[in-house]
Design an enzyme around this catalytic site. Structure first.
Site, PDB file in Angstrom:
ATOM      1  N   CYS A  78       0.803  -1.222   0.000  1.00 17.31           N
ATOM      2  CA  CYS A  78       0.000   0.000   0.000  1.00 17.31           C
ATOM      3  C   CYS A  78       0.842   1.282   0.000  1.00 17.31           C
ATOM      4  O   CYS A  78       0.532   2.221  -0.732  1.00 17.31           O
ATOM      5  CB  CYS A  78      -0.968  -0.002   1.172  1.00 17.31           C
ATOM      6  SG  CYS A  78      -0.177  -0.137   2.776  1.00 17.31           S
ATOM      7  N   HIS A 138      -0.640   5.877   5.699  1.00 16.44           N
ATOM      8  CA  HIS A 138       0.469   4.919   5.657  1.00 16.44           C
ATOM      9  C   HIS A 138       1.637   5.364   4.783  1.00 16.44           C
ATOM     10  O   HIS A 138       2.207   4.589   4.015  1.00 16.44           O
ATOM     11  CB  HIS A 138      -0.011   3.522   5.246  1.00 16.44           C
ATOM     12  CG  HIS A 138       0.871   2.445   5.815  1.00 16.44           C
ATOM     13  ND1 HIS A 138       0.902   1.175   5.311  1.00 16.44           N
ATOM     14  CD2 HIS A 138       1.753   2.460   6.836  1.00 16.44           C
ATOM     15  CE1 HIS A 138       1.767   0.449   6.001  1.00 16.44           C
ATOM     16  NE2 HIS A 138       2.291   1.211   6.937  1.00 16.44           N
TER      17      HIS A 138
END
Length: 170
Positions: A78, A138
């Site tokens: 991700c 993230h």
């Protein structure tokens, strides 16, 4: 010797200067809205418009209107995918070759987007756009996500006016 004030209102002396407040940038009339959506752990085959059994009516409606993107190169993780999408560059070239939590000590694997790699939000804001991010970020190493910072890899320091979500890969 008198001088005409420059475009910022500054002359050689205070008496030759005038106050100056620049107009804030505004997106031009008719400028498009820009929306980027990142789906974690999802592939093209998971969207209804590409044959999935999962109901994705809003994505399908966009696709039916001719909007189909088929050439975005994802990564298996991700953080690098987000870095590539936000910068428009290869994830290794901006320092995010792996997850944000992995700083392996090499230029392409620092676990943060390099300051030299502007994000889409950093490009749009000076052009007068309002920028907002929500959801999983993230792109900040876990040890930099507390109230103690540092904050340079947080969304508000990477061009976003507002952010609502969580910083880590939860």
């Amino acid at each position: 010797m008198s001088q005409t004030p420059n475009r910022n209102g500054l002359g050689l002396t205070a008496s030759e200067s005038r106050p100056y407040w620049p107009e804030p940038a505004k997106a031009p009339p008719g400028a498009p809205n820009v929306v980027c959506i990142v789906f974690d752990d999802l592939g093209f085959a998971d969207l209804g418009c590409y044959g999935s059994e999962i109901a994705t009516p809003n994505i399908d409606a966009l696709a039916a209107g001719g909007l189909r993107y088929t050439n975005f190169h994802t990564t298996a993780l991700c953080s690098p995918t987000r870095a590539a999408l936000l910068t428009g560059r290869n994830h290794h070239s901006v320092g995010m070759g792996g997850l944000a939590d992995w700083d392996l000590g090499f230029p392409g694997m620092r676990g943060r987007i390099a300051r030299s790699a502007g994000t889409l939000a950093e490009m749009l804001r000076p052009a007068g756009y309002n920028t907002f991010a929500t959801g999983k970020w993230h792109l900040t190493p876990t040890f930099e996500t507390s109230q103690a910072g540092p904050f340079d890899q947080w969304p508000l320091q990477r061009g976003f006016d507002r952010y609502y979500g969580f910083l880590e890969g939860e």
